[in-house]
Design a protein around this motif. Structure first.
Motif, PDB file in Angstrom:
ATOM      1  N   VAL A 191       0.865  -1.174   0.000  1.00 18.82           N
ATOM      2  CA  VAL A 191       0.000   0.000   0.000  1.00 18.82           C
ATOM      3  C   VAL A 191       0.903   1.226   0.000  1.00 18.82           C
ATOM      4  O   VAL A 191       2.112   1.109   0.156  1.00 18.82           O
ATOM      5  CB  VAL A 191      -0.933   0.037   1.237  1.00 18.82           C
ATOM      6  N   VAL A 192       0.311   2.381  -0.183  1.00 24.84           N
ATOM      7  CA  VAL A 192       1.128   3.594  -0.183  1.00 24.84           C
ATOM      8  C   VAL A 192       1.089   4.241   1.191  1.00 24.84           C
ATOM      9  O   VAL A 192       0.100   4.145   1.919  1.00 24.84           O
ATOM     10  CB  VAL A 192       0.649   4.595  -1.255  1.00 24.84           C
ATOM     11  N   GLY A 193       2.173   4.916   1.544  1.00 27.16           N
ATOM     12  CA  GLY A 193       2.189   5.679   2.774  1.00 27.16           C
ATOM     13  C   GLY A 193       1.181   6.818   2.679  1.00 27.16           C
ATOM     14  O   GLY A 193       1.013   7.428   1.620  1.00 27.16           O
ATOM     15  N   HIS A 194       0.499   7.095   3.786  1.00 26.64           N
ATOM     16  CA  HIS A 194      -0.542   8.124   3.738  1.00 26.64           C
ATOM     17  C   HIS A 194      -0.824   8.669   5.136  1.00 26.64           C
ATOM     18  O   HIS A 194      -0.540   8.014   6.142  1.00 26.64           O
ATOM     19  CB  HIS A 194      -1.846   7.556   3.153  1.00 26.64           C
ATOM     20  N   TRP A 195      -1.388   9.874   5.169  1.00 31.35           N
ATOM     21  CA  TRP A 195      -1.813  10.464   6.427  1.00 31.35           C
ATOM     22  C   TRP A 195      -3.142   9.856   6.836  1.00 31.35           C
ATOM     23  O   TRP A 195      -4.037   9.682   6.012  1.00 31.35           O
ATOM     24  CB  TRP A 195      -1.933  11.984   6.289  1.00 31.35           C
ATOM     25  N   ARG A 196      -3.266   9.532   8.118  1.00 31.99           N
ATOM     26  CA  ARG A 196      -4.493   8.892   8.601  1.00 31.99           C
ATOM     27  C   ARG A 196      -5.663   9.871   8.652  1.00 31.99           C
ATOM     28  O   ARG A 196      -6.815   9.457   8.610  1.00 31.99           O
ATOM     29  CB  ARG A 196      -4.244   8.280   9.984  1.00 31.99           C
ATOM     30  N   SER A 197      -5.357  11.153   8.753  1.00 32.81           N
ATOM     31  CA  SER A 197      -6.410  12.162   8.783  1.00 32.81           C
ATOM     32  C   SER A 197      -5.829  13.509   8.394  1.00 32.81           C
ATOM     33  O   SER A 197      -4.613  13.735   8.508  1.00 32.81           O
ATOM     34  CB  SER A 197      -7.030  12.266  10.188  1.00 32.81           C
ATOM     35  N   LEU A 198      -6.696  14.398   7.923  1.00 31.56           N
ATOM     36  CA  LEU A 198      -6.256  15.741   7.585  1.00 31.56           C
ATOM     37  C   LEU A 198      -5.772  16.474   8.827  1.00 31.56           C
ATOM     38  O   LEU A 198      -4.768  17.196   8.789  1.00 31.56           O
ATOM     39  CB  LEU A 198      -7.410  16.520   6.939  1.00 31.56           C
ATOM     40  N   GLN A 199      -6.461  16.268   9.938  1.00 31.67           N
ATOM     41  CA  GLN A 199      -6.064  16.918  11.188  1.00 31.67           C
ATOM     42  C   GLN A 199      -4.678  16.453  11.622  1.00 31.67           C
ATOM     43  O   GLN A 199      -3.849  17.252  12.077  1.00 31.67           O
ATOM     44  CB  GLN A 199      -7.083  16.620  12.287  1.00 31.67           C
ATOM     45  N   GLY A 200      -4.429  15.159  11.490  1.00 28.13           N
ATOM     46  CA  GLY A 200      -3.116  14.631  11.839  1.00 28.13           C
ATOM     47  C   GLY A 200      -2.021  15.202  10.953  1.00 28.13           C
ATOM     48  O   GLY A 200      -0.923  15.524  11.428  1.00 28.13           O
ATOM     49  N   ARG A 201      -2.326  15.340   9.663  1.00 27.26           N
ATOM     50  CA  ARG A 201      -1.335  15.919   8.745  1.00 27.26           C
ATOM     51  C   ARG A 201      -1.019  17.354   9.141  1.00 27.26           C
ATOM     52  O   ARG A 201       0.149  17.771   9.116  1.00 27.26           O
ATOM     53  CB  ARG A 201      -1.854  15.884   7.311  1.00 27.26           C
ATOM     54  N   GLU A 202      -2.032  18.102   9.505  1.00 23.15           N
ATOM     55  CA  GLU A 202      -1.812  19.492   9.881  1.00 23.15           C
ATOM     56  C   GLU A 202      -1.015  19.595  11.182  1.00 23.15           C
ATOM     57  O   GLU A 202      -0.178  20.490  11.341  1.00 23.15           O
ATOM     58  CB  GLU A 202      -3.153  20.217   9.995  1.00 23.15           C
ATOM     59  N   SER A 203      -1.275  18.689  12.121  1.00 27.60           N
ATOM     60  CA  SER A 203      -0.514  18.681  13.376  1.00 27.60           C
ATOM     61  C   SER A 203       0.955  18.405  13.100  1.00 27.60           C
ATOM     62  O   SER A 203       1.854  19.030  13.672  1.00 27.60           O
ATOM     63  CB  SER A 203      -1.079  17.640  14.344  1.00 27.60           C
ATOM     64  N   TYR A 204       1.201  17.442  12.201  1.00 27.48           N
ATOM     65  CA  TYR A 204       2.577  17.133  11.828  1.00 27.48           C
ATOM     66  C   TYR A 204       3.218  18.317  11.116  1.00 27.48           C
ATOM     67  O   TYR A 204       4.364  18.685  11.394  1.00 27.48           O
ATOM     68  CB  TYR A 204       2.626  15.901  10.929  1.00 27.48           C
ATOM     69  N   ARG A 205       2.478  18.920  10.192  1.00 29.71           N
ATOM     70  CA  ARG A 205       3.034  20.029   9.398  1.00 29.71           C
ATOM     71  C   ARG A 205       3.476  21.178  10.306  1.00 29.71           C
ATOM     72  O   ARG A 205       4.526  21.798  10.082  1.00 29.71           O
ATOM     73  CB  ARG A 205       1.996  20.520   8.389  1.00 29.71           C
ATOM     74  N   ALA A 206       2.680  21.444  11.342  1.00 29.88           N
ATOM     75  CA  ALA A 206       3.050  22.516  12.274  1.00 29.88           C
ATOM     76  C   ALA A 206       4.353  22.177  12.989  1.00 29.88           C
ATOM     77  O   ALA A 206       5.232  23.046  13.151  1.00 29.88           O
ATOM     78  CB  ALA A 206       1.931  22.742  13.279  1.00 29.88           C
ATOM     79  N   ALA A 207       4.498  20.915  13.418  1.00 30.23           N
ATOM     80  CA  ALA A 207       5.729  20.502  14.103  1.00 30.23           C
ATOM     81  C   ALA A 207       6.912  20.501  13.139  1.00 30.23           C
ATOM     82  O   ALA A 207       8.029  20.911  13.489  1.00 30.23           O
ATOM     83  CB  ALA A 207       5.536  19.113  14.710  1.00 30.23           C
TER      84      ALA A 207
END
Length: 328
Positions: free
Chosen positions: A33-49
């Protein structure tokens, strides 16, 4: 052990622990499978960090998003500014798992300017790269590296990899030796020697619905530090933690290369191994590398798996001299 040293040790523990988790998960669910973000909120939390750590790095000259067979790769470029840089080949940095390009913050200030430097976020892992096509084997990692270098128009480069990134760098050098002027492997996982058995045993706790206190103890045992040190928080550990929690990575586990494969590498190869808590195989890995005729093998006293950051002051001029000796 000083504060900075403790933090780097914990980062190494988090990185390798998640590598082990990914290996176990791949055995349970082997379909690609491809790597992916589990949720948009999680992606945004990561992006901020991620952005918080990236802001501490020197500003890149250019940011590239390069389309490759398996998706797109984020590449940060720092162009050479030294008038004497003509003839110096560029350097490519491949990060450890869950670390991304920001992991090189301690090193970049010692390398940029003298020659062009590229730092990449690995495809299929947390970061700003995007995976859209599954990997079928670990060797596919060599494909995206090669396609990025071709897109950048770089015929010859010095390649540096840390941990999982060192395994990717080795795979690329095997498949595309003509592109690699020199290969520097900093604490390369698995390609020389397997991980310690104790790492797998303690890491099983990270897969179970166990109390966080138990998981903290497992991380402490893996890294040889205290539970209190495990619980220290930094911008880098927050970034790695956010990536581990919110990104479903498909890393595929590197394999240990055969003697013939190591001997087939014709470019100069330098391997640096930690003197303490090495995850590359320690003294046994160093002995094997020397027996195989690796160009330069160094066991660095007082370092752990986070060797590039811990020994940044020494590695800066050492690696520049090494690259200068192989700029051809």
């Amino acid at each position: 052990m000083g504060r900075g040293r403790r933090i780097l040790t914990i980062l190494a523990v988090l990185v390798v622990a998640w590598l082990v988790v990914d290996k176990v998960v791949s055995l349970v669910a082997p379909d690609p499978v491809v790597g992916h973000w589990r949720s948009l909120q999680g992606r945004e939390s990561y992006r901020a960090a991620y952005d918080a750590v990236l802001a501490t790095l020197p500003a890149p000259s250019t940011v590239h998003d390069i389309a490759v067979e398996h998706g797109s790769v984020r590449v940060y470029e720092w162009r050479a500014t030294d008038p004497a840089s003509a003839g110096r080949l560029p350097v490519v940095l491949l990060p450890g798992i869950r670390s991304g390009a920001p992991m090189w913050g301690e090193n970049l200030e010692r390398w940029i300017g003298d020659r062009t430097v590229y730092a990449m976020d690995a495809i299929g892992d947390s970061g700003m790269s995007i995976q859209s096509v599954p990997f079928t084997s670990f060797d596919d990692q060599a494909t995206w590296v090669e396609q990025v270098l071709a897109a950048l128009g770089r015929d010859r480069v010095h390649v540096v990899g840390h941990s999982f990134g060192a395994a990717i760098a080795t795979s690329h050098a095997l498949a595309h030796p003509g592109r690699v002027a020199s290969l520097t492997l900093l604490e390369p996982v698995l390609v020389l020697h397997g991980l310690p058995v104790s790492t797998y045993l303690w890491s099983t706790l990270l897969l179970l619905p166990a109390p966080q206190s138990w998981k903290d103890r497992a991380l402490a045992e893996i890294g040889g530090v205290t539970v209190e040190e495990v619980r220290e928080r930094t911008p880098m550990s927050e970034m790695i933690d956010q990536g581990a929690r919110h990104y479903a990575a498909v890393t595929l586990v590197p394999r240990t290369l055969t003697d013939d494969e190591w001997r087939s590498l014709r470019m100069p190869v330098r391997i640096d191994i930690a003197g303490e808590r090495s995850l590359a195989g320690g003294a046994e890995a160093a002995a094997r590398a020397r027996a195989l005729g690796v160009d330069q093998v160094t066991v660095r006293p007082g370092t752990t798996h986070s060797l590039p950051m811990q020994d940044a002051a020494l590695l800066g001029p050492e690696l520049e001299r090494y690259w200068s000796g192989h700029d051809r």
